[in-house]
Design an enzyme around this catalytic site. Structure first.
Site, PDB file in Angstrom:
ATOM      1  N   THR A 168     -52.473 -56.021  14.984  1.00  0.00           N
ATOM      2  CA  THR A 168     -51.567 -55.507  13.964  1.00  0.00           C
ATOM      3  C   THR A 168     -50.628 -54.451  14.547  1.00  0.00           C
ATOM      4  OG1 THR A 168     -53.101 -55.913  12.196  1.00  0.00           O
ATOM      5  CG2 THR A 168     -51.725 -54.002  11.918  1.00  0.00           C
ATOM      6  N   ASP A 199     -56.892 -55.253   5.441  1.00  0.00           N
ATOM      7  CA  ASP A 199     -56.716 -53.843   5.073  1.00  0.00           C
ATOM      8  C   ASP A 199     -55.278 -53.336   5.219  1.00  0.00           C
ATOM      9  OD1 ASP A 199     -56.984 -54.303   7.915  1.00  0.00           O
ATOM     10  OD2 ASP A 199     -56.954 -52.130   8.162  1.00  0.00           O
TER      11      ASP A 199
END
Ligand code: ASP
Length: 289
Positions: A168, A199
Site C-alpha cells: 500500500t 484497513d
C-alpha cells in the site's frame, strides 16, 4: 517547517521488487517541487504520484482480486476532522483524488463500488486502465493457487502469504501553519476475495488524523481493522508524549494480539515525526525542512 513522510508498503523479503518500491517512493518525493502548499494538498499529491507509479500496489499497478479485477480503496483526512474514503473503485489510476473530491463535497464519508464509480464519473474523472502487465501475470499465477473463487478455500490462514507481499502507499504531513493530514491508497493484499475491503481507507484503522496526530498504515489490513491501529497510535501518544514510542508500541500491539505485520508513519502537532514497522523492510522517505 513542513514535514512529509511517505511509505510504499512493508515487506519481509528484500527482493528486487522491494528495491523498486523504495525507488518509487523516493522518486515520488523527488517530483514534489513545492513543500509550502498545505498539508492536505501535500499528502494528496504524494499519494497521487505513488499511485501513478506501476511498481506500487495502489492506483495504477494495484494487485488484482481473485476474479482478475483491480478494486482499490483510498482514504484521506485532516486535523480539522474532515475525512472521506472511496472503497472498491475500478478503472482509475488515482483513487486518492476521488476520495479528496468526496471529502471536499462534505456530505457522505464513504462511497463504495458502484456508487463510488458514479461519483467519479459525475465529477469528470476519466476512466483509466489500472491494470499493469506485471499484475496480470501475478494474477495468472494466483489462479494456480485458487483455480476457482470460493470463500471456502480461504479457510486456511493467509497471513504467511500476505506478510511477504504488502505494498500500500501512504503519506502524512504537517505544514507551516500546523495543519496536519493523512492519506492512504491500496489495491489490497494478494489473494483478495472479490469485494474485500481492508484497513487502508477506514478512518482510525489504516488512516487517521486528529488535532494531535496524523497516521498512515500499511500491513495486514484484516488484522489492522480489528486493532484500529492508527487510532491506537493517538491513544499511546497522548499517554507518553513520545511519538516514536507510540508507533513502535502500536506495531507491537498488532503483533502481540493478531500475529500481524504492519508499517506505520506518523506526525504529531508538536512536530515529532516517526515511523515503525515489524516487517524486515518498509519503503519509506521523508522531507523535513
Ligand atoms: N493494508 C492493505 C490491505 O490490507 C495492504 C497493504 O498495506 O499492503 O488492504
Amino acid at each position: 517547517m513542513t514535514l512529509l513522510l511517505m511509505h510504499g508498503g512493508a515487506s519481509n523479503v528484500e527482493s528486487d521488487v522491494f528495491k523498486r518500491k523504495q525507488n518509487a517512493v523516493s522518486s515520488a518525493l523527488g517530483k514534489i517541487s513545492d513543500f509550502s502548499i498545505d498539508a492536505l494538498d501535500l499528502v494528496e499529491l504524494a499519494v497521487e504520484y505513488m499511485e501513478r507509479d506501476p511498481h506500487l500496489n495502489a492506483g495504477y499497478g494495484s494487485i488484482l482480486q481473485l476474479d482478475g479485477r483491480a478494486r482499490m480503496d483510498a482514504g484521506i483526512c485532516t486535523s480539522d476532522r474532515k475525512y472521506a474514503g472511496i472503497l472498491q473503485i475500478e478503472q482509475t489510476k488515482t483513487p486518492i483524488k476521488i476520495a479528496r473530491k468526496l471529502m471536499d463535497a462534505a456530505y457522505h464519508s464513504i462511497l463504495c463500488g458502484e456508487g463510488a464509480r458514479k461519483f467519479s464519473d459525475e465529477n469528470g474523472f476519466p476512466r483509466e486502465n489500472a491494470i499493469t502487465v506485471e499484475q496480470m501475470e501475478a494474477f495468472e499465477e494466483s489462479c494456480k493457487t485458487f483455480p476457482e473463487i470460493s470463500y471456502q478455500s480461504f479457510s486456511r490462514d493467509m497471513s504467511d502469504l500476505n506478510k511477504k507481499k504488502l505494498g500500500t502507499v501512504g503519506a502524512v504531513a504537517i505544514d507551516k501553519k500546523g495543519r496536519m493530514a493523512a492519506a492512504c491508497s491500496t489495491g489490497g493484499t494478494k489473494y483478495c476475495f472479490p469485494g474485500r475491503v481492508g484497513d487502508t481507507a477506514i478512518y482510525g484503522a489504516g488512516v487517521y488524523c486528529s488535532e494531535h496526530v496524523a497516521v498512515a498504515m500499511t500491513g495486514e489490513g484484516d488484522k489492522v481493522l480489528r486493532r484500529m491501529t492508527a487510532r491506537l497510535v493517538e491513544d499511546l501518544f497522548l499517554k507518553s508524549g513520545n511519538l516514536h514510542q507510540a508507533v513502535t508500541d502500536a506495531a507491537q500491539d498488532l503483533e502481540r494480539h493478531e500475529n500481524g505485520y504492519c508499517g506505520i508513519i506518523a506526525v504529531s502537532s508538536d512536530r515529532q515525526y516517526a515511523h515503525a514497522h515489524n516487517t524486515a523492510y518498509m519503503a519509506f522517505d521523508q522531507h523535513a525542512a
